[in-house]
Write a protein that holds these residues in place. Structure first.
Motif: not given
Lengths: 185, 1089
Positions: B975-993
């Motif tokens: 994913l090209g991420v390291l500790t401390g990087d921010e990601v967005i997680v998306t669900s099939p229910n349409g919500q994300s966090t």
């Protein structure tokens, strides 16, 4: 009478942080000045990972760097039991002790503008005139759920320190490590 | 060794002498914490003064030590709390409570002298327990009743008096949208015994055709329109009393969000048919030598972290071998000899594969399994027995029901009733008892009963001195008329081929199927064998992505030799839609290896307890169908119901609020929450929030919502009224006692450690009342309830609230003579005094509070904070190798109750034997793939937090100020991420966090773990207004991602989460999500590991 020190069984520590919270509660620490902290080490590989939890506080070193660094003699080491204490009346908050401690023990209290640290629960462990052990235990030792953290006189300062732990040669911390059923790393 | 006396001359250049810095020691956790600490508001929220000022010691002047029980989680570990001048200053462990201390007693039960100076040598609470003071003194606690002045969720409140709050909730009132009916009107007109009596009508439902016979009256009383949902309720003796007396069936526990796939499988395996009670079973940690844990992390969570940590670490020290099966390398996995990162939701396949190998290699205990009755099992030296050899009628290979004596064509064990019986009769008169065993089971209609004795002269099964146990095996006690057939419900095949009563064979054929008297039958064991051998070990391995070699090794190790071995599972393994069968497979695996009731095996326990005070009105209080349709079979006239029905489940919490929002199966008028925060804790949370805010025109569909809570949590924020409770350090109760964590008989008492007591009179009757610290009660003589309410300010313990509400509502079983003649129920103190006295605590609360202060009872069980039998005596001294406290009854490999039930939406019959089911199936049988969402999500409960209610606790929050999203290093790389990087997680229910990544070693590929507890919308992290003034808040509370919003909805019911149709268990661990980078980069040190 002998040097008080901690005995840490690194196999038994489950990383729960009860010791850190018990210390906060016993010592009424101000937010941000926790005296005890638990370090998590990751090791091994993805397929065979390893985790180690190391509980860290002041180790009341035999040759405390903090004491030697203090420009106003605020830090003393008790003759009978070797507890290292920062006198709040004398401390000027210069933070030299924090700079030189290999273990990060001295903490700056933003309210008082002075340094504080683990006192080995001297108010529990020793009597009023600090001549005799009371039999009571430090708050952290009392609460250790895995029975990993203990204390005693003349604990021996033995056992392999976890790799990355500042060398004992600098200040001779009063701590013995026991690795139980695991290989030191 | 001499301590060097250090001279006062110091080296003024410390840097020359000590060339060390903090960075010499790599602090992983510390780096994260340090960065956050700099941003902390350093206001000291609680301190005696600004200097280092440690607490005084136990034994110092003015310091009292009061023993009570924790409730930072639900384990109820014993605590002792140091109190000085009315302030709680330190929480430690109660050394008498075996959760926190190992000790042995001189006699059979603990007395004060068993531990020397217990005040000074406490036990060990976990981080949460230690942190309790910061919950007690949490600055964000709500201290007075609040009523909303804006829309739900808008955060605008006014402070009101207790009297106004109760008046409006009970008699109705108005909110910004308009008026609402109160609890009194919702209940309808009571009968002469003050019971609810009006039934629901067609006005109350658009789904009359889904009621039995199409009659809405079969949905029950109008009182059912009041729904009550609880979270961490440990005062259920009184909450159930209230709801029953009010007349609502909708006393909704949180269990399906919690442990329903532990309890329902226990109820259908360890049914305790002799006593009509079920037993929970847990590993005997004192003696186990080889332990496989599936989907559980007891060193951080589960029930009794202090107990598990001490015992598990001692177990390892003594050479014990631990296997942990979990996609995530948790703290517990870090102590394991082997970590098995299983494919989520497939633990059932692993267990079936193990059983396959065990049966193929004859490692199951056939001698034991072949014994079909208690008498012969006892003779052979066993302390329980199984249904393994019982014959089960099958239809197309599927087990349906046990073959009874009459169906088998046997003449023994068959008779008829010679008199009518009612559902409470304990002496059953029959035509002839002569061919019946001296004790055992009989079937009358659908009910299975147990008779401990018979009278051949009088021809009764059950005698007046030793009566029948009604409603065994999860059946319902019912009446029946004279002439109804009475049969022995179980038969077996002897080795010589004859079919006989289960009581007439010392050993029976285990692995067998044949037609008997025209019925196709198999033994329970054969049914199990058919299922486990339906796939090869390699095929099971392919399903769970654990190698066949590993499965064989585990099966081999578990079943070989004499060592004390056991398997245990918890939520990660069975928090799935196939979890009921998974948990059953655990129970059955332990059973076929003969581990039940053995030391070091799968054991139960006994409890000291209270007893519910007498109810002057106890019958006909409630009726009908629960809003979650749990424990109800669908019997409507419409062929297929609109939503699922759950006959086997006891509660399906996640259904309650969404169902209320669509008025299914009937429209509700009021909803009350007690320590429950589903707008944060319920998976697929949007369904809850939408339901609570759903409008019909100008009005909310659910007209009245009341939250009884300590905090402005996410659900309180959406409520109409908030009624502040007191904390667990300010109440009486007997904590959660179901889990047999401690295998010796025990009980902890919860009691106030601060606050005060007053002796008062209410309506001319005297009572003692407990008043929490920070609350006050003016005066001591109150003519009517309203006067007491007017005189009370500050938080009111919820049990106290219920009693006063009950009196205002004039429902039975409260108030004058509420607990029987001469036993008034006017205050919570009286309730607990009576509850304890009727149970195992003969002097009740021991006149506690007589001095006006807490902890003054001299009763020994009060001083010790409970009762405990010798914790060292786990083994039965007269039966070596067996536990002292035992299940001691018939174990069910085949569950008839489940086999008789079916999925109301699909018509599919459930399997009474564990059968493979994929984890990605909805309630209507729809399989979902969610292609493109390639990470399976797991939630993570930390050792220093509990569900939703510890997040603002200063000491606990300080340990980990922010929640994280955990990825393994390969996935993070890709994913090209390291500790401390921010990601967005998306669900099939349409919500994300969104949240920060922590890269770790020890996580299954394409899995993502998200910390629970964080990602808070409210809970002190943002302000609300009370009478125009803004509340205190700290925006750093609860920072981080929220996984519950991502949890997938059911494919056909998007308002609820994935649900096991058999038990109603909510699923937390199978949702697939997408992960993407946001543009924010982390500010932490990067390091290689």
């Amino acid at each position: 009478m002998g040097q008080l020190g901690f005995k840490i069984n690194l196999a038994k520590c489950v990383g729960c942080r009860a010791c850190a919270v018990a210390c906060n509660a016993e010592m009424n620490t101000v937010k941000g000045t926790r005296y005890r902290t638990v370090i998590e080490k990751q090791g091994g590989t993805e397929e065979e990972p390893k985790r180690l939890f190391v509980t860290m506080s002041c180790f009341h070193c035999e040759e405390p760097a903090c004491l030697k660094s203090c420009p106003v003699d605020a830090i003393t080491k008790d003759e009978s039991f070797g507890i290292v204490l920062i006198d709040q009346d004398k401390c000027i908050g210069c933070k030299y002790c924090a700079k030189v401690c290999p273990y990060g023990a001295p903490r700056f209290n933003e309210n008082t503008k002075k340094m504080e640290k683990c006192t080995f629960c001297v108010h529990k462990v020793l009597n009023e005139d600090r001549s005799v052990l009371t039999g009571l235990k430090p708050a952290c030792v009392n609460t250790c759920i895995g029975k990993a953290l203990d204390f005693g006189e003349n604990v021996g300062n033995t056992g392999d320190a976890p790799s990355g732990f500042a060398s004992r040669d600098y200040t001779n911390p009063s701590v013995t490590f026991d690795w139980g059923w695991i290989e030191p790393w | 060794m001499n301590i060097k006396t250090l001279s006062k001359q110091k080296d003024r250049n410390p840097e020359n002498k000590f060339k060390v810095t903090r960075r010499t020691f790599i602090k992983i956790g510390g780096a994260v914490a340090a960065a956050a600490i700099c941003g902390f508001e350093l206001r000291n929220l609680y301190a005696v003064d600004d200097d280092i000022n440690p607490d005084p010691n136990a034994g110092d002047t003015g310091v009292k030590v009061i023993r009570t029980a924790c409730m930072m989680c639900n384990a109820g570990c014993g605590l002792q709390v140091k109190v000085k001048d009315g302030t709680a200053i330190m929480i430690e462990g109660n050394p008498f409570c075996p959760h926190t201390n190992d000790y042995s007693t001189a006699g059979t039960e603990a007395v004060l002298s068993d531990i020397s100076e217990p005040d000074k040598y406490p036990g060990t609470p976990c981080a949460r327990g230690n942190g309790g003071l910061k919950t007690l003194y949490d600055p964000y606690r709500i201290k007075q009743p609040l009523k909303r002045t804006g829309a739900r969720g808008e955060g605008k409140w006014q402070a009101i008096s207790w009297k106004q709050a109760f008046d409006e909730i009970i008699d109705g009132g108005s909110l910004p949208e308009g008026t609402f009916e109160g609890l009194k009107a919702i209940r309808g007109t009571p009968d002469s015994s003050k019971r609810a009596s009006e039934k629901l009508t067609t006005d109350d439902t658009n789904y009359a055709s889904e009621a039995k016979s199409g009659d809405p009256a079969n949905f029950g009383y109008k009182a059912n329109r009041y729904v009550w949902i609880r979270g961490r309720d440990q005062i259920s003796q009184i909450t159930k009393r209230f709801n029953d007396a009010y007349g609502t069936v909708n006393h909704i526990e949180h269990s399906s969000l919690c442990n329903t796939n532990y309890s329902i499988p226990a109820k259908t395996t360890f049914t305790g048919p002799k006593s009509a009670k079920y037993s929970y079973m847990r590993v005997d940690l004192d003696n186990v030598e080889y332990l496989i844990l599936l989907g559980t992390n007891p060193l951080e969570a589960n029930v009794g972290t202090p107990y598990w940590a001490r015992k598990l670490m001692a177990f390892k020290s003594n050479g014990g071998k631990l296997i942990v099966v979990d996609p995530f390398f948790t703290h517990t996995a870090s102590k394991a000899d082997k970590w098995i990162p299983i494919e989520p939701g497939t633990d059932l396949a692993l267990l079936m594969g193990m059983m396959r190998w065990i049966i193929d290699n004859n490692r199951h205990l056939s001698n034991y399994l072949s014994i079909p009755n208690e008498t012969d099992a006892t003779t052979a030296g066993y302390k329980n027995y199984t249904d393994a050899a019982f014959l089960v009628k099958t239809a197309e290979g599927k087990g349906e029901e046990f073959l009874n004596a009459s169906e088998a064509g046997i003449s023994e064990g068959v008779t008829t009733l010679s008199l009518d019986i009612s559902s409470s009769d304990k002496v059953i008169s029959v035509q002839s008892t002569s061919t019946f065993p001296s004790k055992g089971f009989i079937k009358i209609g659908d009910e299975i009963l147990y008779y401990p004795e018979k009278d051949d002269a009088a021809n009764t099964l059950g005698t007046s001195s030793n009566g029948c146990i009604r409603g065994s095996f999860n059946t319902k006690a019912a009446s029946a008329t004279s002439g109804t057939s009475v049969v022995v419900p179980f038969v077996v095949r002897k080795e010589d081929g004859t079919i006989t009563l289960y009581s007439d064979a010392s050993s029976a054929t285990l692995d067998w199927s044949e037609t008997v008297n025209g019925h196709e039958c198999s033994t329970s064991f054969k049914l199990l064998k058919d299922q486990v051998t339906s796939k090869t070990v390699e095929e099971w391995a392919a399903l769970c992505k654990v190698s066949a070699d590993t499965i064989q090794t585990l099966a081999d190790e578990l079943s070989s030799g004499d060592k004390k071995a056991c398997v245990e599972a918890y939520r990660g393994a069975w928090g799935h839609i196939n979890g009921y069968q998974t948990s059953r497979a655990v129970n059955i695996l332990n059973t076929i290896l003969g581990r039940v009731d053995k030391i070091g095996g799968y054991c139960t326990s006994k409890r000291f307890g209270g007893k519910d005070p007498s109810k002057p009105v106890s019958s006909g209080l409630t009726s009908g169908v629960r809003i979650d349709r749990a424990s109800s079979k669908y019997e409507g006239t419409l062929e297929t119901p609109t939503r699922q029905w759950y006959p086997v489940a006891s509660v399906v919490t996640q259904e309650a609020i969404p169902s209320m929002a669509v008025g299914y199966p009937y429209k509700c008028k009021a909803l009350m929450f007690y320590i429950h925060n589903p707008a944060y804790t319920q998976p697929n949370t949007l369904g809850v929030k939408d339901a609570l805010t759903k409008k019909n025109g100008n009005s909310y569909v659910i007209p009245l919502v009341v939250s009884c809570s300590i905090f402005m949590d996410e659900t309180a924020a959406l409520s109409d009224y908030i009624l502040p409770d007191s904390t667990y350090l300010e109440r009486y109760s007997l904590p959660f006692t179901s889990y047999p964590t401690v295998k010796t008989k025990s009980a902890t008492i919860r009691r106030p450690v601060i606050g005060s007591y007053k002796d008062i009179t209410v309506e001319g009757r005297s009572a003692r009342v407990y008043i929490p610290d920070g609350s006050s009660l003016d005066g001591s003589s109150f003519g009517i309830v309203d006067e007491l309410l007017e005189a009370w300010s500050g938080p009111m313990p919820y049990d106290e609230q219920l009693i006063q509400m009950a009196k205002k509502l004039t429902i039975p079983n409260f108030g004058a003579d509420g607990m029987g003649t001469g036993k008034n129920l006017d205050t919570a103190y009286q309730f607990w005094d009576e509850t304890l006295a009727l149970g195992d605590f003969s002097n009740g609360l021991g006149d506690e509070g007589a001095s006006g202060s807490p902890g003054d009872s001299t009763e020994s069980y009060m001083t010790m904070g409970g009762r405990w039998e010798n914790p060292k005596q786990v083994e039965d001294p007269s039966a070596s190798g067996w536990a002292k406290n035992r299940y001691d009854d018939l174990i069910s490999i085949f569950s008839e109750k489940v086999a008789h039930s079916k999925n109301a939406l699909t018509g599919e019959e459930y399997s009474g034997i564990p059968a493979w089911e994929k984890p990605n199936i909805g309630l209507k049988g729809a399989e979902f793939e969610d292609a493109g969402y390639d990470y399976t999500m797991n939630t993570y409960k930390r050792a220093w937090h509990v569900q939703s209610r510890s997040t603002s606790n200063e000491w606990l929050l300080e340990l980990q100020p922010e929640g994280f999203i955990y990825l393994n290093s390969s996935d993070a790389s890709s994913l090209g991420v390291l500790t401390g990087d921010e990601v967005i997680v998306t669900s099939p229910n349409g919500q994300s966090t969104e949240g920060k990544v922590r890269v770790i070693k020890g996580l299954r590929r394409k899995s993502v773990v998200i910390d629970f507890h964080f990602g808070r919308e409210w809970f002190g992290s943002k302000p609300y207004t009370v009478d125009g003034e803004s509340s205190d808040y700290d925006s750093k509370i609860g920072v981080g991602p929220n996984a519950n919003v991502l949890q997938r909805g059911d494919p056909d019911f998007s308002d609820i989460c994935l649900t096991d149709p058999i038990s109603g268990q909510a699923c937390y661990y199978i949702t697939k999500v997408k992960i993407g980078k946001t543009l924010k980069k982390g500010g932490f040190e990067r390091w290689a590991n």
